[in-house]
Design an enzyme around this catalytic site. Structure first.
Site, PDB file in Angstrom:
ATOM      1  N   GLU A 161       0.828  -1.212   0.000  1.00 41.47           N
ATOM      2  CA  GLU A 161       0.000   0.000   0.000  1.00 41.47           C
ATOM      3  C   GLU A 161       0.862   1.261   0.000  1.00 41.47           C
ATOM      4  O   GLU A 161       0.634   2.188   0.781  1.00 41.47           O
ATOM      5  CB  GLU A 161      -0.959  -0.007   1.194  1.00 41.47           C
ATOM      6  CG  GLU A 161      -1.913  -1.190   1.155  1.00 41.47           C
ATOM      7  CD  GLU A 161      -2.957  -1.189   2.258  1.00 41.47           C
ATOM      8  OE1 GLU A 161      -2.658  -0.700   3.363  1.00 41.47           O
ATOM      9  OE2 GLU A 161      -4.074  -1.671   2.006  1.00 41.47           O
ATOM     10  N   ARG A 198      -6.010 -11.231  -5.544  1.00 39.71           N
ATOM     11  CA  ARG A 198      -5.366 -10.676  -4.352  1.00 39.71           C
ATOM     12  C   ARG A 198      -5.141 -11.742  -3.285  1.00 39.71           C
ATOM     13  O   ARG A 198      -4.187 -11.691  -2.517  1.00 39.71           O
ATOM     14  CB  ARG A 198      -6.224  -9.528  -3.796  1.00 39.71           C
ATOM     15  CG  ARG A 198      -5.675  -8.969  -2.510  1.00 39.71           C
ATOM     16  CD  ARG A 198      -6.356  -7.675  -2.129  1.00 39.71           C
ATOM     17  NE  ARG A 198      -6.112  -7.376  -0.720  1.00 39.71           N
ATOM     18  CZ  ARG A 198      -6.668  -6.374  -0.067  1.00 39.71           C
ATOM     19  NH1 ARG A 198      -7.511  -5.567  -0.685  1.00 39.71           N
ATOM     20  NH2 ARG A 198      -6.402  -6.173   1.209  1.00 39.71           N
ATOM     21  N   LYS A 257      -1.637 -11.811   8.568  1.00 34.16           N
ATOM     22  CA  LYS A 257      -3.025 -11.577   8.984  1.00 34.16           C
ATOM     23  C   LYS A 257      -3.787 -12.898   8.976  1.00 34.16           C
ATOM     24  O   LYS A 257      -3.475 -13.781   8.170  1.00 34.16           O
ATOM     25  CB  LYS A 257      -3.708 -10.586   8.040  1.00 34.16           C
ATOM     26  CG  LYS A 257      -3.241  -9.152   8.212  1.00 34.16           C
ATOM     27  CD  LYS A 257      -4.100  -8.185   7.398  1.00 34.16           C
ATOM     28  CE  LYS A 257      -3.553  -6.760   7.557  1.00 34.16           C
ATOM     29  NZ  LYS A 257      -4.359  -5.746   6.838  1.00 34.16           N
ATOM     30  N   ASP A 311      -8.185  -9.380   4.152  1.00 35.55           N
ATOM     31  CA  ASP A 311      -7.980  -8.246   5.052  1.00 35.55           C
ATOM     32  C   ASP A 311      -9.042  -8.160   6.154  1.00 35.55           C
ATOM     33  O   ASP A 311      -9.935  -7.326   6.062  1.00 35.55           O
ATOM     34  CB  ASP A 311      -7.987  -6.945   4.230  1.00 35.55           C
ATOM     35  CG  ASP A 311      -7.498  -5.761   5.037  1.00 35.55           C
ATOM     36  OD1 ASP A 311      -6.970  -5.971   6.134  1.00 35.55           O
ATOM     37  OD2 ASP A 311      -7.642  -4.622   4.548  1.00 35.55           O
ATOM     38  N   GLU A 340     -12.450  -2.626  11.976  1.00 32.54           N
ATOM     39  CA  GLU A 340     -12.502  -1.916  10.692  1.00 32.54           C
ATOM     40  C   GLU A 340     -13.629  -2.409   9.791  1.00 32.54           C
ATOM     41  O   GLU A 340     -14.351  -1.610   9.204  1.00 32.54           O
ATOM     42  CB  GLU A 340     -11.144  -2.070   9.986  1.00 32.54           C
ATOM     43  CG  GLU A 340     -11.108  -1.443   8.614  1.00 32.54           C
ATOM     44  CD  GLU A 340      -9.741  -1.569   7.933  1.00 32.54           C
ATOM     45  OE1 GLU A 340      -8.809  -2.123   8.545  1.00 32.54           O
ATOM     46  OE2 GLU A 340      -9.636  -1.107   6.783  1.00 32.54           O
ATOM     47  N   HIS A 397     -15.542  -8.173   1.397  1.00 34.35           N
ATOM     48  CA  HIS A 397     -15.056  -6.840   1.042  1.00 34.35           C
ATOM     49  C   HIS A 397     -16.050  -6.049   0.193  1.00 34.35           C
ATOM     50  O   HIS A 397     -15.691  -5.450  -0.827  1.00 34.35           O
ATOM     51  CB  HIS A 397     -13.728  -6.969   0.279  1.00 34.35           C
ATOM     52  CG  HIS A 397     -12.756  -5.864   0.609  1.00 34.35           C
ATOM     53  ND1 HIS A 397     -13.082  -4.532   0.482  1.00 34.35           N
ATOM     54  CD2 HIS A 397     -11.479  -5.881   1.056  1.00 34.35           C
ATOM     55  CE1 HIS A 397     -12.035  -3.785   0.831  1.00 34.35           C
ATOM     56  NE2 HIS A 397     -11.052  -4.585   1.210  1.00 34.35           N
TER      57      HIS A 397
END
Ligand code: GCW
Length: 715
Positions: A307, A351, A375, A380, A408, A536
């Site tokens: 990122e 991804r 993770k 994510d 999140e 997502h």
């Protein structure tokens, strides 16, 4: 006149009434030490803690004494003084084995052999309590354990507890910036007041250390992984030192994030190439400077080439080259490097596969003091992910777990979601990398591949809100992380049980239903947000609320449509051999679990398959009907939580009751928003009706598509 007097009385009564039920703001976390109402238990406790003595002399011992004075006095309602020398009447004796023959004569060699330097032993006999360990820190952990037993009103009869942590590095990762904003923080600003440090030591830092110590957390990374090199300059290191000095007697080590380009940004070098001698020397000197100030500094956590962060690949070097350079710099001081595997470049066709593709070839190439931090899932921190395939693929590299406490993608600061079931689901998963039973837990604790260095990290959900975590129930996720790091065999139920009793009340009429809410909460969220393996589909950027239609960002893998691939034929991401073949990154046994669309568990279906809208689910329903069912059952769960919560009003203080009640109502509004937006959107592909038994969305799809949440926090 008479009316006036009566009014006055009424006023006085009204003024007194609220004061009877003391309002609480959550600041005390699970360390409230309220008086025990059960009298026979109280009598038992008093006998076990008569004339308490704590032996030894260190800052840790002083801390223990302060904690015990507060706890014993609060729990019993009588004031206690903790003595430093054994008295005839001492029933309660705490100290390392070497402090007293009374202790050493009771503890056997074999028992001592079963604990490490942080472990502890608690033994009770009628009128005698011994809490001991090899170190003062171990004694402190024993004390907190004992206080937990008292707070949760356990019997203290004939205790024989020998406990040692299963994980060595039990660590919080703060994503806190130097300007006090917190990336993905939903509890206010950072608790680190960098501007006033090192001169102003906020009381919160002490309570932060106490809270962590009480649940076994022994490490903290103070700064964001999207790192700022300035923290490595002298003025900031002075501030870090102040925190490290304060945390040390609580058994907590401080770590920092290292920005890979720091040699350029603060060192004035032309390059940060890890094989360059000057760069290596710069890091060695920087590290030396850090250790001169903080002799027990833990090491660095690094996010590189992810990122937009700088990293070794900027110089055509590998992650191992970068990690090893830093590892060599900290090795003389016993420091470690936690190198994150959270990478994804647009080069890959999926991804999901990226981290594995980059890290698997580097297996065995890292120095001994490097932990690769992975993770829990391949994407994510989604409400549900399969375990990251890296856990089964790096037999020659110690891997660390990264969980996210800050929610999140789990309703952020407004949804009640207890994460322990999520953590345990991942830890239980079987990688089959060395045959059946090669669980993620065994990879993480090092037992599978024979590593002694191990760790579990939780991305912190702490901020400067009065109750630390924003949502009162978010504290439970911080609590759960610590408890699971210490002993991952604890059940979610047990953790919830302990937390509720300490945080609210021991009354079973409150504990049981609240525990039920907590244990169902994660599944409820999965249902109203991303059921059946949807992933997502949150709003761009801040990730609050639904946006399954999102397709405007530059990179395809930042857009929700990339993850669900809905079309007239069906929905879901085909990761079988016919698709991106990401499944091939798992052991064959895991592939077999997921490969066959008819056998794949419902929870993961759309993670691995593009399934037809009329695909027959295990329930017998079509995929579309099942989607409608799940979204609605998610909403129904939240409705049930609210109803249940409302019935519990009388058991706790008004302030916390009301705050949670209002938050639950936001959660319901959001759950309905999620359900309606997602079903209306996916219906444009399925062209199937919402079955008549379910509520019809009251608004159009356009209405939901036009909702703009511009200033969601944490972004
Ligand atoms: O989940 C994503 C977050 C980023 C975060 C990144 C990471 C710190 O949206 O805010 O950056 O993960 O884990 O590095």
């Amino acid at each position: 006149m008479v009316i006036l007097i009566m009014r006055k009385k009424l006023l006085i009564i009204l003024l007194i009434l609220p004061a009877l039920v003391k309002a609480e703001n959550g600041y005390d976390l699970w360390l409230r030490y309220k008086k025990i109402s059960n009298n026979s238990l109280l009598d038992q406790y008093k006998k076990q803690i008569t004339s308490p003595v704590v032996l030894g002399s260190s800052q840790t011992i002083t801390i223990i004494k302060t904690e015990l004075t507060q706890a014993f006095s609060g729990l019993t309602g009588i004031s206690y003084k903790i003595s430093s020398a054994l008295e005839k009447s001492s029933a309660f004796i705490a100290g390392t084995v070497s402090t007293s023959t009374v202790i050493s004569s009771i503890i056997t060699k074999e028992e001592l052999g079963r604990i490490d330097n942080e472990g502890f032993i608690i033994k009770t006999r009628p009128g005698k309590t011994i809490i001991t360990a090899k170190t003062d820190i171990g004694v402190m952990y024993g004390i907190f354990h004992f206080l937990r037993l008292m707070q949760t009103q356990q019997s203290l009869v004939d205790l024989n507890i020998i406990s040692t942590p299963k994980i060595k590095v039990r660590i919080l990762n703060h994503w806190d910036n130097l300007n006090r904003t917190v990336e993905r923080g939903y509890a206010g600003f950072s608790i680190w007041d960098w501007h006033k440090l090192p001169d102003l030591i906020d009381k919160r830092y002490v309570d932060y250390a106490r809270a962590n110590a009480s649940i076994g957390i022994n490490s903290t990374v103070l700064t964001n992984v999207n790192a700022n090199a300035v923290v490595l300059t002298e003025p900031y290191l002075e501030k870090v030192k102040a925190l490290a000095d304060l945390f040390r007697p609580y058994g907590i080590k401080v770590y920092l994030t290292a920005r890979f380009s720091a040699p350029i940004e603060i060192g004035k070098l032309k390059t940060a190439d890890p094989v360059n001698d000057t760069v290596q020397l710069w890091w060695k000197q920087k590290v030396k400077e850090v250790y001169e100030m903080i002799p027990d500094f833990g090491g660095f956590l690094v996010k590189a080439n992810s990122e937009g962060q700088p990293g070794p690949q900027d110089y055509k070097r590998t992650h191992a080259d970068g990690a090893n350079m830093l590892a060599d710099a900290v090795a003389p001081f016993n420091g470690i490097i936690m190198w994150r595997a959270f990478v994804y470049s647009s080069a890959s066709n999926d991804r999901f596969k990226q981290a594995y593709e980059e890290f698997k070839p580097l297996d065995g190439k890292f120095r001994k003091n490097v932990l690769v931090q992975v993770k829990n899932g391949p994407i994510d921190f989604q409400p549900r992910e399969p375990f990251s395939p890296l856990f089964g693929a790096m037999a020659q590299t110690p891997l660390m777990m990264e969980f996210q406490l800050t929610q999140e993608y789990l309703g952020q600061g407004t949804h009640l979601v207890f994460e322990a079931p999520l953590f345990k689901e991942v830890l239980h998963a079987d990688t089959y990398s060395k045959g059946k039973g090669s669980t993620v837990t065994k990879v993480i604790d090092g037992s599978l591949n024979d590593f002694s260095l191990n760790g579990i990290a939780g991305v912190s959900n702490i901020g400067n809100d009065i109750n630390w975590c924003g949502h009162p129930f978010a504290q439970a996720n911080w609590y759960a992380l610590g408890r699971l790091c210490w002993d991952y065999n604890l059940s979610s139920e047990q953790i919830a049980d302990e937390w509720i009793k300490q945080t609210f009340t021991n009354d079973p009429l409150f504990v049981q239903p609240v525990k039920k809410i907590m244990l169902q909460s994660r599944e409820a969220l999965v249902n109203y947000m991303t059921p059946l393996g949807l992933t997502h589909i949150m709003y761009n950027g801040h990730h609050y609320g639904p946006m399954p239609w999102g397709n405007t960002l530059n990179r395809p893998d930042w857009n929700p449509v990339y993850y669900h691939k809905a079309d007239a034929a069906g929905v879901g991401f085909d990761r079988t051999a016919k698709g991106t073949n990401a499944l091939a990154q798992y052991a064959i046994e895991v592939q077999n679990e997921f490969n066959d669309i008819n056998k794949c568990p419902d929870e993961y279906l759309l993670w691995f398959h593009h399934a037809a809208w009329d695909h027959k689910m295990h329930s017998g329903r079509t995929l579309w009907d099942e989607l409608c069912y799940r979204y609605n059952s998610g909403v129904d769960s939240v409705r049930a939580f609210i109803k249940q919560w409302y019935s519990l009003k009388k058991y706790i203080d008004e302030d916390r009751f009301k705050q949670i009640d209002q938050l639950l109502n936001i959660q319901l509004k959001d759950a309905i928003w999620w359900r309606n937006a997602c079903l209306l959107y996916f219906q444009t592909f399925s062209n199937m009706p919402i079955p008549p038994q379910y509520e019809k969305p009251g608004r159009t799809l356009e209405y939901y598509q036009n909702i703009r949440i511009l200033y969601a926090p944490g972004n």
